[in-house]
Design an enzyme around this catalytic site. Structure first.
Site, PDB file in Angstrom:
ATOM      1  N   ASP A   4       1.222  -1.049  -0.263  1.00  0.00           N
ATOM      2  CA  ASP A   4       0.131   0.620  -0.308  1.00  0.00           C
ATOM      3  C   ASP A   4       0.769   1.271  -0.023  1.00  0.00           C
ATOM      4  O   ASP A   4       2.399   1.307   0.497  1.00  0.00           O
ATOM      5  CB  ASP A   4      -0.862   0.330   1.599  1.00  0.00           C
ATOM      6  CG  ASP A   4      -1.844   0.871   1.319  1.00  0.00           C
ATOM      7  OD1 ASP A   4      -1.939   1.538   0.260  1.00  0.00           O
ATOM      8  OD2 ASP A   4      -1.493   1.959   2.833  1.00  0.00           O
ATOM      9  N   ASP A   6      -0.524   4.996   0.668  1.00  0.00           N
ATOM     10  CA  ASP A   6      -0.671   5.908   2.313  1.00  0.00           C
ATOM     11  C   ASP A   6      -0.336   5.457   3.511  1.00  0.00           C
ATOM     12  O   ASP A   6      -0.957   4.790   3.436  1.00  0.00           O
ATOM     13  CB  ASP A   6      -2.030   6.578   1.264  1.00  0.00           C
ATOM     14  CG  ASP A   6      -1.634   7.065   0.203  1.00  0.00           C
ATOM     15  OD1 ASP A   6      -1.210   8.774  -0.337  1.00  0.00           O
ATOM     16  OD2 ASP A   6      -2.835   7.490  -0.536  1.00  0.00           O
ATOM     17  N   THR A 105      -2.922   0.846  -4.084  1.00  0.00           N
ATOM     18  CA  THR A 105      -3.233   2.360  -4.092  1.00  0.00           C
ATOM     19  C   THR A 105      -4.244   2.554  -4.049  1.00  0.00           C
ATOM     20  O   THR A 105      -4.909   2.150  -5.129  1.00  0.00           O
ATOM     21  CB  THR A 105      -2.275   3.723  -4.273  1.00  0.00           C
ATOM     22  OG1 THR A 105      -2.603   4.085  -3.277  1.00  0.00           O
ATOM     23  CG2 THR A 105      -1.999   4.071  -5.930  1.00  0.00           C
ATOM     24  N   SER A 106      -4.981   3.297  -3.036  1.00  0.00           N
ATOM     25  CA  SER A 106      -6.533   3.739  -3.314  1.00  0.00           C
ATOM     26  C   SER A 106      -6.109   5.186  -3.915  1.00  0.00           C
ATOM     27  O   SER A 106      -7.577   5.825  -4.711  1.00  0.00           O
ATOM     28  CB  SER A 106      -7.369   4.271  -2.040  1.00  0.00           C
ATOM     29  OG  SER A 106      -7.872   2.503  -1.659  1.00  0.00           O
ATOM     30  N   LYS A 137      -9.901  -0.705  -2.907  1.00  0.00           N
ATOM     31  CA  LYS A 137     -10.631  -1.511  -1.367  1.00  0.00           C
ATOM     32  C   LYS A 137     -11.678  -0.804  -0.568  1.00  0.00           C
ATOM     33  O   LYS A 137     -11.903  -0.255  -0.474  1.00  0.00           O
ATOM     34  CB  LYS A 137      -8.962  -0.967  -1.077  1.00  0.00           C
ATOM     35  CG  LYS A 137      -8.038  -0.987  -1.423  1.00  0.00           C
ATOM     36  CD  LYS A 137      -7.009  -0.353  -0.919  1.00  0.00           C
ATOM     37  CE  LYS A 137      -5.449  -0.579  -1.374  1.00  0.00           C
ATOM     38  NZ  LYS A 137      -4.407   0.060  -0.954  1.00  0.00           N
ATOM     39  N   ASP A 162      -1.981  -0.520   6.400  1.00  0.00           N
ATOM     40  CA  ASP A 162      -2.070   0.052   7.513  1.00  0.00           C
ATOM     41  C   ASP A 162      -3.407   0.728   8.078  1.00  0.00           C
ATOM     42  O   ASP A 162      -3.518   0.938   9.149  1.00  0.00           O
ATOM     43  CB  ASP A 162      -1.096   1.566   7.531  1.00  0.00           C
ATOM     44  CG  ASP A 162      -1.837   2.672   6.508  1.00  0.00           C
ATOM     45  OD1 ASP A 162      -2.799   3.720   7.127  1.00  0.00           O
ATOM     46  OD2 ASP A 162      -2.198   2.660   5.613  1.00  0.00           O
TER      47      ASP A 162
END
Length: 212
Positions: A4, A6, A105-106, A137, A162
């Site tokens: 991931d 961020d 990543t989003s 996600k 995270d």
């Protein structure tokens, strides 16, 4: 390896805090702590709906807010992006070992392109962005897509996350999960190994997670 971005590789959640509170101020309000926690790990459209609902302004245009946030966060990323503790060393160790690696990543592609100036464009064999999948996600699609692009069964991948949203996505996909909470505490869960930071992570631990 599936990373991931961020809050996991880079300490960008604080920059999102700045942008989100600025947007709330533009709309005449203040974003609540509960709403901010709910946003962590979500895609842009869902994040903007949370902001609008929290401010009591659900009628606002999601795309208009997303465009504002995207422009502001791009500026912040260019000047204030910092690595999370231990993240750079672990990423380098993974790459030096020749392990296929993806960024999952989003965040949208335009933002990720700026982040890659810090992360390194040769650090990943594949990059899956939040605006390049049909379902973001916590749906498993982002992690399933990354494993497919790497040509590795997802069951032979370790995902590092995270947020509760990201952990749920990786678990649903079938990956082993290493969780390193940043802004939001994570409850213990089957199939999830938690560390306080990536300073305690190494290749030996990653191999052990796959062999459980």
């Amino acid at each position: 390896m599936l990373f991931d971005m961020d809050g996991t590789l880079v300490d960008s959640e604080k920059l999102w805090d700045v942008a989100l509170q600025e947007l709330a101020a533009v709309y005449g309000g203040v974003l609540s702590e509960d709403a901010r926690r709910a946003i962590v790990g979500t895609g842009m459209a869902d994040a903007m709906r949370i902001v609008h609902d929290d401010l009591g302004q659900p009628e606002r245009d999601v795309q208009e807010s997303a465009d504002w946030i995207s422009a502001r966060i791009l500026d912040l990323f260019r000047t204030g992006l910092r690595w999370r503790p231990g993240a750079l060393a672990l990423l380098r160790a993974v790459r030096d070992a020749g392990i296929p690696t993806a960024l999952v990543t989003s965040s949208g592609r335009s933002l990720v392109e700026v982040a890659l100036d810090t992360l390194g464009r040769d650090s990943f064999d594949a990059v899956v962005c939040g605006d390049e999948v049909d379902s973001a996600k916590p749906h498993p699609e982002p992690y399933l897509t990354a494993a497919r692009l790497l040509g590795v069964p997802v069951e032979r991948c370790v995902a590092i996350e995270d947020s509760p949203t990201g952990v749920a996505s990786a678990l649903a996909a079938g990956a082993a999960v290493l969780a390193v909470p940043a802004e939001v505490p994570l409850a213990p869960a089957d199939g999830v190994h938690q560390l306080e930071s990536l300073l305690a992570a190494d290749l030996e631990l990653l191999a052990a997670l796959l062999n459980r």
